[in-house]
Design an enzyme around this catalytic site. Structure first.
Site, short mmCIF file in Angstrom:
data_model
loop_
_atom_site.label_atom_id
_atom_site.label_comp_id
_atom_site.label_asym_id
_atom_site.label_seq_id
_atom_site.Cartn_x
_atom_site.Cartn_y
_atom_site.Cartn_z
N ASP A 19 1.25 -1.50 0.27
CA ASP A 19 -0.60 0.10 -0.27
C ASP A 19 0.87 0.86 -0.01
O ASP A 19 2.13 1.36 0.41
CB ASP A 19 -0.80 -0.07 1.04
CG ASP A 19 -1.99 0.95 1.00
OD1 ASP A 19 -1.97 2.06 0.63
OD2 ASP A 19 -3.46 0.45 1.08
N SER A 33 -16.47 -3.24 -9.72
CA SER A 33 -17.80 -2.19 -9.33
C SER A 33 -18.95 -2.30 -9.71
O SER A 33 -19.04 -2.04 -10.62
CB SER A 33 -17.57 -0.26 -8.97
OG SER A 33 -18.20 -0.05 -8.49
N TYR A 57 -14.10 7.13 -13.32
CA TYR A 57 -13.84 5.84 -12.61
C TYR A 57 -14.11 4.98 -12.58
O TYR A 57 -13.07 3.86 -12.49
CB TYR A 57 -14.35 6.60 -10.76
CG TYR A 57 -14.50 5.34 -9.90
CD1 TYR A 57 -13.41 4.80 -9.63
CD2 TYR A 57 -15.15 5.23 -9.54
CE1 TYR A 57 -13.06 3.78 -9.09
CE2 TYR A 57 -15.16 4.00 -8.91
CZ TYR A 57 -14.12 3.45 -8.03
OH TYR A 57 -14.42 1.77 -7.11
N LYS A 88 -12.20 1.16 -13.89
CA LYS A 88 -12.95 -0.25 -12.97
C LYS A 88 -13.02 -1.22 -14.75
O LYS A 88 -12.58 -2.56 -14.96
CB LYS A 88 -13.79 -0.36 -12.68
CG LYS A 88 -13.24 0.60 -10.81
CD LYS A 88 -12.70 -0.37 -10.74
CE LYS A 88 -12.16 0.08 -9.44
NZ LYS A 88 -11.26 -0.59 -8.83
N TYR A 139 -18.63 -5.30 -6.65
CA TYR A 139 -19.67 -5.09 -5.30
C TYR A 139 -20.68 -3.91 -5.58
O TYR A 139 -19.69 -2.51 -6.01
CB TYR A 139 -18.93 -4.72 -3.96
CG TYR A 139 -17.15 -4.85 -4.37
CD1 TYR A 139 -16.55 -5.61 -4.04
CD2 TYR A 139 -16.66 -3.75 -3.61
CE1 TYR A 139 -14.93 -6.28 -4.96
CE2 TYR A 139 -15.16 -3.44 -3.58
CZ TYR A 139 -14.41 -4.46 -4.01
OH TYR A 139 -13.03 -4.73 -4.09
#
Ligand code: NAD
Ligand code: WQD
Length: 367
Positions: free
Chosen positions: A35, A129, A157, A161, A196
């Protein structure tokens, strides 16, 4: 006891990544976290250790830095799978600086896939997503949304994805074909595209939760701030949707259930070798903004101030999942309710108004 497997988790110090790291450690995996701490704090890893007695190995590195990522793979030759969370995720900002979103999200994924290929790490579970579906209510019979709903994100965004889904699909398929042609084992190259819906909630212990570094833009963290007095009121974006109360409908999924979904997908890839496949992770239950405010007010015990304003650009009427594919194929379904998410969120924000910048209350550690 030897670990079940060794998993590299990019973005593992972040919100969903930290809960997934915890779930994997609890199920016998060794976890390596990469990270950059762009939107997270290493303290989330301390909390994981407090909860399960084990701590992920941590490397502070940027996924767009191939040399740094290469060193992580070289240091951990047993990594057999990757769960890939690291990304920029602010929808509004993605329209202002789209190149940065494509560089980090798409470019970072390509760097990661190159390292996975070099070090023969064949499984990837990807944080996609529901936003890839765009406005599914435009398509007849597509609410609740199944995985075969047409893809059509409405912002940069979301387009990063959907692009990453294609990049992963093309790369895994190419790996399988190339290895097959060369007469080598290929079935172990697999990818899970986890779409998700709206992640919500915190750990039931009250010591681990969402702690974004900037100003939140999602409904639940904002409601949390209103409830603790850090924010005067919530702005409700639109009361003119064709829904039961005029506000938009979302499928909120408890982050603990979501983390278990990653574990289920990872186990499925390692045991069943399905190639690349998309799964919706949602509850299948839609909730309006007003219903969410009511549910949170019940838990908090007092009314929460809000004003209704115009619709937010790019928002859609209804994002409710049809989660049957994940229910059947991954043997996974949500177990926690919206009320659980509200209670856990309230326990987290009311006990830790400074998030990870403060020690957790002793009473929570003792309980
Ligand atoms: P988060 O910001 O808490 O987690 C992302 C993590 O990635 C952070 O810890 C951040 O420091 C790290 N990171 C960012 N850029 C990096 C880089 N270049 N190199 C290394 N690390 C980097 O967000 P989250 O809510 O936990 O989301 C995790 C993933 O799930 C993201 O890919 C996001 O797009 C996706 N997702 C989130 C939601 C949501 O509503 N939270 C919904 C659907 C999908
Ligand atoms: C939920 C509902 C708002 C804030 C976003 C991303 C999506 C995914 C999850 C990453 C909507 C309303 C919100 C506020 C409001 N992230 N709302 N006032 O927009 O469904 O999804 O996060 O992949 O890509 O787009 O989530 O929590 O922002 O909004 O009325 O101040 O709450 O209009 O109906 P969203 P959200």
């Amino acid at each position: 006891m030897a670990p079940v497997g060794t998993v590299l988790i990019t973005g593992g110090a972040g919100y969903i990544g930290s809960f997934t790291s915890l779930a994997l450690l609890e199920h016998g995996y060794e976890v390596i976290v990469v990270d950059s701490l762009y939107n997270a704090s290493e303290i989330s890893l301390d909390r994981i250790e407090l909860l399960c007695g084990k701590r992920p190995t941590f490397h502070k590195a940027d996924i767009t830095d191939e040399e740094a990522l290469d060193k992580v793979f070289a240091a951990h030759p047993k990594i057999d799978s990757v769960i890939h969370f690291a990304a920029l995720k602010a929808v509004g900002e993605s329209s202002e600086i789209p190149l940065e979103y494509y560089r980090v999200n798409v470019g970072g994924t390509i760097t990661l896939l190159r390292c996975m290929t070099k070090y023969n790490t064949p499984n990837i579970v990807f944080s996609s997503s529901a936003t890839v579906y765009g406005d599914a209510s435009q398509h007849e019979g597509m609410i609740p949304i199944p995985e075969h709903c047409p893809i059509g994100p409405t912002n940069p965004y979301g387009r990063t994805k959907s692009t990453i889904e294609l990049v992963i699909t093309d790369h895994i398929n190419a790996q399988r074909n190339n290895l097959k042609k060369a007469g080598k084992p290929y079935e172990h190259w697999n990818g899970a595209l986890l779409r998700y819906f709206n992640p919500a909630g915190s750990h039931p212990s009250g010591i681990m939760g969402e702690d974004p570094l900037g100003v939140p833009f999602n409904l639940l963290p904002l409601l949390g701030q209103v409830a603790t007095g850090q924010r005067e009121k919530l702005l409700v974006f639109g009361k003119d949707y064709p829904s039961r109360d005029g506000t938009a409908i979302r499928d909120y999924i408890h982050v603990v259930d979501l983390a278990k979904g990653h574990l289920a997908a990872l186990n499925h890839l390692r045991e069943k070798n399905p190639g690349v496949r998309a799964w919706n992770l949602g509850s299948g239950r839609g909730c309006t903004v007003f219903e969410m405010i009511n549910a949170f007010e019940t838990v908090v015990g007092h009314p929460l101030k809000y004003d209704v304003v115009g619709r937010r650009d790019g928002d859609v009427l209804d994002l409710t999942a049809n989660p049957s594919r994940a229910n059947e194929e991954l043997n996974w379904k949500t177990e926690l309710t919206l009320e659980d998410a509200c209670e856990d969120l309230w326990r987290w924000v009311s006990n830790n108004p400074q998030g990870y910048r403060q020690s957790p209350p002793q009473a929570l550690l003792d309980s």
